[in-house]
Design a protein around this motif. Structure first.
Motif, PDB file in Angstrom:
ATOM      1  N   ASP A 162       0.825  -1.217   0.000  1.00  0.00           N
ATOM      2  CA  ASP A 162       0.000   0.000   0.000  1.00  0.00           C
ATOM      3  C   ASP A 162       0.856   1.262   0.000  1.00  0.00           C
ATOM      4  OD1 ASP A 162       1.021   0.003   2.550  1.00  0.00           O
ATOM      5  OD2 ASP A 162      -0.913   0.136   3.561  1.00  0.00           O
ATOM      6  N   ILE A 163       2.097   1.174  -0.506  1.00  0.00           N
ATOM      7  CA  ILE A 163       2.979   2.338  -0.528  1.00  0.00           C
ATOM      8  C   ILE A 163       2.352   3.487  -1.313  1.00  0.00           C
ATOM      9  CG2 ILE A 163       4.266   1.451  -2.527  1.00  0.00           C
ATOM     10  CD1 ILE A 163       5.618   3.710   0.324  1.00  0.00           C
ATOM     11  N   GLY A 164       1.555   3.156  -2.348  1.00  0.00           N
ATOM     12  CA  GLY A 164       0.919   4.212  -3.142  1.00  0.00           C
ATOM     13  C   GLY A 164       0.001   5.090  -2.306  1.00  0.00           C
ATOM     14  N   LEU A 165      -0.683   4.477  -1.339  1.00  0.00           N
ATOM     15  CA  LEU A 165      -1.579   5.239  -0.465  1.00  0.00           C
ATOM     16  C   LEU A 165      -0.785   6.096   0.513  1.00  0.00           C
ATOM     17  CD1 LEU A 165      -4.330   2.558   0.319  1.00  0.00           C
ATOM     18  CD2 LEU A 165      -4.047   4.049  -1.683  1.00  0.00           C
ATOM     19  N   SER A 166       0.332   5.562   0.966  1.00  0.00           N
ATOM     20  CA  SER A 166       1.221   6.317   1.858  1.00  0.00           C
ATOM     21  C   SER A 166       1.774   7.547   1.143  1.00  0.00           C
ATOM     22  CB  SER A 166       2.363   5.418   2.333  1.00  0.00           C
ATOM     23  OG  SER A 166       3.262   6.133   3.150  1.00  0.00           O
ATOM     24  N   LEU A 167       2.153   7.361  -0.133  1.00  0.00           N
ATOM     25  CA  LEU A 167       2.672   8.487  -0.918  1.00  0.00           C
ATOM     26  C   LEU A 167       1.564   9.508  -1.185  1.00  0.00           C
ATOM     27  CD1 LEU A 167       4.882   6.535  -3.504  1.00  0.00           C
ATOM     28  CD2 LEU A 167       5.567   7.561  -1.314  1.00  0.00           C
ATOM     29  N   ALA A 168       0.354   9.020  -1.425  1.00  0.00           N
ATOM     30  CA  ALA A 168      -0.783   9.922  -1.633  1.00  0.00           C
ATOM     31  C   ALA A 168      -1.033  10.766  -0.397  1.00  0.00           C
ATOM     32  CB  ALA A 168      -2.032   9.113  -1.982  1.00  0.00           C
ATOM     33  N   LYS A 169      -0.886  10.129   0.766  1.00  0.00           N
ATOM     34  CA  LYS A 169      -1.065  10.847   2.030  1.00  0.00           C
ATOM     35  C   LYS A 169      -0.018  11.950   2.178  1.00  0.00           C
ATOM     36  CE  LYS A 169      -1.683  10.011   6.985  1.00  0.00           C
ATOM     37  NZ  LYS A 169      -1.651   8.975   8.060  1.00  0.00           N
ATOM     38  N   ASP A 170       1.233  11.659   1.773  1.00  0.00           N
ATOM     39  CA  ASP A 170       2.295  12.673   1.820  1.00  0.00           C
ATOM     40  C   ASP A 170       1.905  13.916   1.022  1.00  0.00           C
ATOM     41  OD1 ASP A 170       3.915  10.997   3.297  1.00  0.00           O
ATOM     42  OD2 ASP A 170       5.102  10.314   1.583  1.00  0.00           O
ATOM     43  N   LEU A 171       1.100  13.690  -0.036  1.00  0.00           N
ATOM     44  CA  LEU A 171       0.739  14.775  -0.947  1.00  0.00           C
ATOM     45  C   LEU A 171      -0.706  15.230  -0.761  1.00  0.00           C
ATOM     46  CD1 LEU A 171       2.566  13.099  -3.934  1.00  0.00           C
ATOM     47  CD2 LEU A 171       3.253  15.257  -2.863  1.00  0.00           C
TER      48      LEU A 171
END
Length: 380
Positions: A162-171
């Motif tokens: 789920d790294i994509g969701l973590s990166l989305a959260k960063d942004l």
């Protein structure tokens, strides 16, 4: 910079190289590219379907429709043919590679230089200043244009996360957590009899919510699987589903020979007919001897009710429901509406297709839309 060397990331890169954009870096956490492509479709990659429609997807329909319209299955097949890959239809309109999924991976890596591939590199977070700063286990990388194509949590054994969701959260992007779909179902105690049929399959239709899905149902030691169940799992969250064990015929047509036994006219494997009748508490007898109560039980063969207990989990799931909220993405470009020069592609978005090549078509179409926009920007 493209994060993820899966279906959408590779299609984007090869399109941009073809258009003359060579300043691209592909970052992939696996030691090889296209790892999920390689294991898909039993190793033969069900690359697309002859009948792709927005109704085959769970997601915002207008968004899905706009993206899919940019790249049809015909256009995908023509692209593959120019690279000497000739998928063929095996069943239910699904196109598979003739030899192996390696054919698709080879087609997608044409033009991609090893110098532009950063493998075994795990993205940890993203920050934004005048450019995007991607923080990895091998140091920070700066990018003017950033594409997030890292997939979902499905297939963790080949790096799904789920790294994509973590990166989305960063942004500051909105998202829905990933949950496994296109996956088999475990069963309640009332359906434990199904486990006795492990290895047997039969053609059915499954009603789940507003959808009716057709295909083989495979009995497994954990519960039930097979194409019909996997597609139905996309739409099921909890509650009742009904299985039609006689999907291509009416009760009247199926049991028209009055002097024959019920079991001989069911048209399903013998062991299944025996256990189905036992479960329905229906004695096997001649059609002419069925009473009114018996007929009510026979009719359940067209709408057998069950409530799945759960599913087989992420390791067995071919995709995930959930992802980045598409209301924050421009369907004409795949660009974020919150940040300029930031793009999201493929399975990391909150769009998931049924079983049968739909998710690859989605990944490739979203990559084409993005490539068209990036080409304009990068060649300005």
């Amino acid at each position: 910079m493209v994060l993820g060397a899966g279906a959408s990331g590779l299609m984007l890169a090869t399109q941009l190289y073809k258009k003359g954009c060579t300043n691209i870096l592909l970052v992939e956490h696996n030691p090889k590219i296209g790892m999920k492509i390689k294991v898909s479709g039993g190793g033969k990659c069900n690359v697309t379907n002859e009948n792709v429609n927005f109704d085959n997807y769970l997601g915002e329909h207008d968004f899905v429709k706009k993206v899919l319209s940019a790249f049809s299955p015909k256009a995908l097949l023509e692209f593959l043919n120019t690279r000497n890959v000739y998928p063929s239809i095996r069943s239910l309109g699904q196109y598979f590679c003739k030899k192996s999924a390696d054919e698709v991976i080879s087609a997608l890596e044409i033009g991609i230089s090893e110098k532009t591939l950063l493998l075994n590199t795990r993205v940890q977070s993203i920050s934004k200043d005048s450019a995007y700063i991607v923080h990895t286990n091998k140091g920070d990388i700066e990018a003017k244009h950033l594409v997030i194509a890292v997939g979902s949590s499905a297939y963790p054994q080949v790096g799904g996360s789920d790294i994509g969701l973590s990166l989305a959260k960063d942004l500051n992007h909105t998202y829905t957590a990933f949950t496994p779909v296109l996956v088999g179902w475990t069963v309640q105690k009332e359906q434990f009899w199904m486990k006795e049929l492990s290895g047997i399959s039969t053609y059915v239709s499954i009603d789940v919510g507003h959808k009716k899905l057709f295909g083989d149902l495979l009995f497994a030691h954990k519960g039930i699987s097979g194409p019909a169940v996997l597609s139905a799992s996309l739409y099921w969250k909890k509650g009742l589903v009904t299985i039609d064990f006689l999907p291509n015929i009416s009760i009247k047509e199926a049991f028209s020979q009055k002097k024959k036994q019920v079991s001989t006219q069911m048209g399903v494997p013998k062991r299944l007919s025996k256990l189905l009748l036992e479960n329905l508490e229906l004695k096997d007898k001649k059609i002419q001897d069925l009473n009114e109560q018996d007929w009510k039980k026979v009719e359940l063969l067209k709408a057998y009710p069950m409530s799945p207990a759960g599913n087989f989990g992420l390791k067995k799931a071919e995709a995930c429901r959930g992802g980045i909220d598409t209301s924050e993405i421009d369907a004409k470009t795949m660009e974020s509406k919150l940040h300029k020069n930031l793009y999201f592609l493929g399975e990391v978005l909150d769009v998931t297709g049924e079983l049968g090549g739909y998710n690859f078509q989605w990944a490739f179409a979203s990559a084409i839309v993005c490539a068209n926009d990036l080409e304009k920007k990068m060649l300005e």
